[in-house]
Design a protein around this motif. Structure first.
Motif, PDB file in Angstrom:
ATOM      1  N   ILE A  44      30.545  33.114 -11.903  1.00 12.49           N
ATOM      2  CA  ILE A  44      31.334  33.983 -11.243  1.00 12.49           C
ATOM      3  C   ILE A  44      32.460  33.354 -10.571  1.00 12.49           C
ATOM      4  O   ILE A  44      33.701  33.488 -10.849  1.00 12.49           O
ATOM      5  N   LEU A  45      32.338  32.082  -9.972  1.00 16.07           N
ATOM      6  CA  LEU A  45      33.546  31.179  -9.359  1.00 16.07           C
ATOM      7  C   LEU A  45      34.187  30.715 -10.632  1.00 16.07           C
ATOM      8  O   LEU A  45      35.572  30.835 -10.354  1.00 16.07           O
ATOM      9  N   ALA A  46      33.797  30.304 -11.633  1.00 11.07           N
ATOM     10  CA  ALA A  46      34.453  29.665 -12.846  1.00 11.07           C
ATOM     11  C   ALA A  46      35.128  31.021 -13.516  1.00 11.07           C
ATOM     12  O   ALA A  46      36.400  30.675 -13.941  1.00 11.07           O
ATOM     13  N   ILE A  47      34.749  32.004 -13.858  1.00 10.10           N
ATOM     14  CA  ILE A  47      35.384  33.257 -14.255  1.00 10.10           C
ATOM     15  C   ILE A  47      36.606  33.448 -13.062  1.00 10.10           C
ATOM     16  O   ILE A  47      37.902  33.857 -13.763  1.00 10.10           O
ATOM     17  N   SER A  48      36.298  33.668 -12.008  1.00 11.82           N
ATOM     18  CA  SER A  48      37.183  34.031 -10.842  1.00 11.82           C
ATOM     19  C   SER A  48      38.606  32.799 -10.868  1.00 11.82           C
ATOM     20  O   SER A  48      39.759  33.380 -10.899  1.00 11.82           O
ATOM     21  N   LYS A  49      38.108  31.762 -10.957  1.00  9.37           N
ATOM     22  CA  LYS A  49      39.175  30.507 -10.984  1.00  9.37           C
ATOM     23  C   LYS A  49      39.976  30.734 -12.142  1.00  9.37           C
ATOM     24  O   LYS A  49      41.411  30.528 -12.254  1.00  9.37           O
ATOM     25  N   THR A  50      39.466  31.039 -13.353  1.00  9.83           N
ATOM     26  CA  THR A  50      40.036  31.397 -14.661  1.00  9.83           C
ATOM     27  C   THR A  50      41.178  32.386 -14.336  1.00  9.83           C
ATOM     28  O   THR A  50      42.380  32.614 -14.903  1.00  9.83           O
ATOM     29  N   ALA A  51      40.595  33.481 -13.902  1.00  7.24           N
ATOM     30  CA  ALA A  51      41.517  34.489 -13.760  1.00  7.24           C
ATOM     31  C   ALA A  51      42.637  34.511 -12.699  1.00  7.24           C
ATOM     32  O   ALA A  51      43.826  34.738 -12.892  1.00  7.24           O
ATOM     33  N   GLN A  52      42.225  33.900 -11.613  1.00  8.07           N
ATOM     34  CA  GLN A  52      43.279  33.386 -10.624  1.00  8.07           C
ATOM     35  C   GLN A  52      44.465  32.680 -11.476  1.00  8.07           C
ATOM     36  O   GLN A  52      45.527  32.851 -10.984  1.00  8.07           O
ATOM     37  N   TYR A  53      44.067  31.853 -12.194  1.00  8.53           N
ATOM     38  CA  TYR A  53      45.045  30.785 -12.786  1.00  8.53           C
ATOM     39  C   TYR A  53      45.956  31.600 -13.907  1.00  8.53           C
ATOM     40  O   TYR A  53      47.067  31.165 -13.656  1.00  8.53           O
ATOM     41  N   ILE A  54      44.990  32.354 -14.712  1.00  6.21           N
ATOM     42  CA  ILE A  54      45.926  32.944 -15.633  1.00  6.21           C
ATOM     43  C   ILE A  54      46.580  34.177 -15.246  1.00  6.21           C
ATOM     44  O   ILE A  54      47.692  34.443 -15.717  1.00  6.21           O
ATOM     45  N   LEU A  55      46.108  35.049 -14.369  1.00  7.64           N
ATOM     46  CA  LEU A  55      46.475  36.297 -14.214  1.00  7.64           C
ATOM     47  C   LEU A  55      47.209  36.636 -12.877  1.00  7.64           C
ATOM     48  O   LEU A  55      48.297  37.155 -12.921  1.00  7.64           O
ATOM     49  N   PHE A  56      46.733  35.918 -11.784  1.00  2.88           N
ATOM     50  CA  PHE A  56      47.084  36.261 -10.469  1.00  2.88           C
ATOM     51  C   PHE A  56      47.939  35.212  -9.821  1.00  2.88           C
ATOM     52  O   PHE A  56      48.248  35.543  -8.564  1.00  2.88           O
ATOM     53  N   THR A  57      48.239  33.977 -10.388  1.00 10.94           N
ATOM     54  CA  THR A  57      48.973  33.176  -9.641  1.00 10.94           C
ATOM     55  C   THR A  57      49.994  32.404 -10.670  1.00 10.94           C
ATOM     56  O   THR A  57      49.631  32.495 -12.013  1.00 10.94           O
ATOM     57  N   SER A  58      51.216  31.829 -10.074  1.00 12.03           N
ATOM     58  CA  SER A  58      51.975  31.030 -11.004  1.00 12.03           C
ATOM     59  C   SER A  58      52.445  29.970  -9.963  1.00 12.03           C
ATOM     60  O   SER A  58      52.366  30.024  -9.012  1.00 12.03           O
ATOM     61  N   PRO A  59      53.090  28.982 -10.779  1.00 15.79           N
ATOM     62  CA  PRO A  59      53.556  27.869 -10.170  1.00 15.79           C
ATOM     63  C   PRO A  59      54.580  28.215  -8.945  1.00 15.79           C
ATOM     64  O   PRO A  59      55.645  28.499  -9.221  1.00 15.79           O
ATOM     65  N   PRO A  60      54.397  27.915  -7.722  1.00 18.33           N
ATOM     66  CA  PRO A  60      55.391  28.413  -6.762  1.00 18.33           C
ATOM     67  C   PRO A  60      56.506  27.419  -6.429  1.00 18.33           C
ATOM     68  O   PRO A  60      56.345  26.038  -6.965  1.00 18.33           O
ATOM     69  N   SER A  61      57.747  27.766  -6.075  1.00 18.93           N
ATOM     70  CA  SER A  61      58.783  26.886  -5.872  1.00 18.93           C
ATOM     71  C   SER A  61      58.588  26.372  -4.493  1.00 18.93           C
ATOM     72  O   SER A  61      57.863  26.854  -3.564  1.00 18.93           O
ATOM     73  N   ASP A  62      59.432  25.771  -3.857  1.00 13.52           N
ATOM     74  CA  ASP A  62      59.432  25.476  -2.443  1.00 13.52           C
ATOM     75  C   ASP A  62      59.678  26.351  -1.379  1.00 13.52           C
ATOM     76  O   ASP A  62      58.931  26.513  -0.318  1.00 13.52           O
ATOM     77  N   LYS A  63      60.492  27.458  -1.638  1.00 17.36           N
ATOM     78  CA  LYS A  63      60.655  28.485  -0.835  1.00 17.36           C
ATOM     79  C   LYS A  63      59.357  29.210  -0.633  1.00 17.36           C
ATOM     80  O   LYS A  63      59.234  29.945   0.270  1.00 17.36           O
ATOM     81  N   HIS A  64      58.487  29.415  -1.773  1.00 16.83           N
ATOM     82  CA  HIS A  64      57.282  30.165  -1.577  1.00 16.83           C
ATOM     83  C   HIS A  64      56.342  29.448  -0.584  1.00 16.83           C
ATOM     84  O   HIS A  64      55.675  30.145   0.196  1.00 16.83           O
ATOM     85  N   ILE A  65      56.186  28.184  -0.850  1.00 21.15           N
ATOM     86  CA  ILE A  65      55.458  27.329  -0.099  1.00 21.15           C
ATOM     87  C   ILE A  65      55.695  27.312   1.207  1.00 21.15           C
ATOM     88  O   ILE A  65      55.109  27.581   2.287  1.00 21.15           O
ATOM     89  N   VAL A  66      57.275  27.431   1.683  1.00 19.66           N
ATOM     90  CA  VAL A  66      57.812  27.141   2.756  1.00 19.66           C
ATOM     91  C   VAL A  66      57.365  28.570   3.810  1.00 19.66           C
ATOM     92  O   VAL A  66      56.890  28.564   4.755  1.00 19.66           O
ATOM     93  N   VAL A  67      57.309  29.838   2.849  1.00 18.61           N
ATOM     94  CA  VAL A  67      57.103  30.886   3.580  1.00 18.61           C
ATOM     95  C   VAL A  67      55.449  30.993   3.808  1.00 18.61           C
ATOM     96  O   VAL A  67      54.932  31.162   5.086  1.00 18.61           O
ATOM     97  N   ALA A  68      54.698  30.489   2.921  1.00 17.48           N
ATOM     98  CA  ALA A  68      53.166  30.438   3.385  1.00 17.48           C
ATOM     99  C   ALA A  68      52.748  29.537   4.384  1.00 17.48           C
ATOM    100  O   ALA A  68      52.019  29.652   5.212  1.00 17.48           O
TER     101      ALA A  68
END
Length: 244
Positions: free
Chosen positions: A205-229
């Motif tokens: 489940i974790l392997a499938i989930s991390k694949t989905a997270q990487y492909i579908l639900f996340t994108s490389p953030p810029s500094d401004k996104h990181i600063v907000v987080a």
């Protein structure tokens, strides 16, 4: 400090602890952070419900509905529209489609949500949320450089629950067909699996989930996104430590 959860929005990242919920937003180039005290009765009620197996999953469903009702409304309308498109057809191909329609619609709904994440800034804020949470566990003294080296997937992302439920639905669908009760069953049992992460199935489940997270639900953030987080995490840390 205990991190009870995190969430990403169109221009925001939020984290929840034992006593506070903190959200940071980017407004006109400035990071604005707000905190909200979690009421004692909410913690007490949550603790009571969380101690009741299977029932606690329904409590989580209610909280999801109250906080992300727009997503559920979109999903509901999508399912209704799909059902109307196939209504009244009698040819064999459409009959087969109707039989698997509910489950396929759910799969496409998840993919559709992922595409919404990708075409908006949510995917970048979601990645930043994960990266900051990962970095905080390693070193609570956060910097952009420290966050940058962290993976944008997370072991405890809510995607794990979605994958678990879809996995159970696939199994139940094979044995019982598209009966309505399997959705409730998949949610209730899936929540318990997600909560306890049994080793015999969690690796898959974790392997499938991390694949989905990487492909579908996340994108490389810029500094401004990181600063907000980072602002959200630092705001939560400050509030929680002050509360102690």
């Amino acid at each position: 400090m205990n991190i009870r959860g995190g969430r990403a929005g169109l221009n925001s990242v939020s984290f929840a602890g034992d006593n506070y919920y903190v959200i940071s937003r980017l407004k006109k180039g400035q990071v604005v952070t707000k905190k909200k005290k979690i009421k004692k009765y909410e913690n007490k009620l949550t603790s009571i419900i969380d101690g009741i197996p299977f029932v606690r999953s329904l409590s989580l469903m209610l909280r999801f509905l109250l906080t992300t009702w727009k997503v559920y409304l979109f999903g509901f309308l999508f399912i209704i529209l799909s059902s109307l498109l196939f209504k009244g057809s009698r040819d064999p191909i459409t009959t087969i489609i109707i039989q698997i329609n509910d489950y396929i619609v759910l799969i496409f709904l998840v993919i559709g949500v992922g595409l919404v994440f990708k075409v908006t800034s949510i995917a970048k804020y979601h990645a930043a949320e994960h990266m900051v949470a990962n970095a905080y566990v390693v070193d609570s003294d956060l910097t952009v450089d420290k966050v940058r080296v962290q993976p944008r997937t997370h072991n405890h992302c809510g995607t794990n629950l979605v994958v678990t439920i879809l996995f159970l639905l696939a199994i139940l669908h094979m044995f019982f067909g598209s009966t309505r009760w399997i959705y409730l069953g998949a949610w209730v049992v899936g929540y318990e699996i997600w909560r306890f992460e049994p080793k015999f199935i969690w690796t898959v489940i974790l392997a499938i989930s991390k694949t989905a997270q990487y492909i579908l639900f996340t994108s490389p953030p810029s500094d401004k996104h990181i600063v907000v987080a980072m602002a959200a995490m630092q705001g939560l840390e400050k509030a929680e430590l002050k509360n102690d």
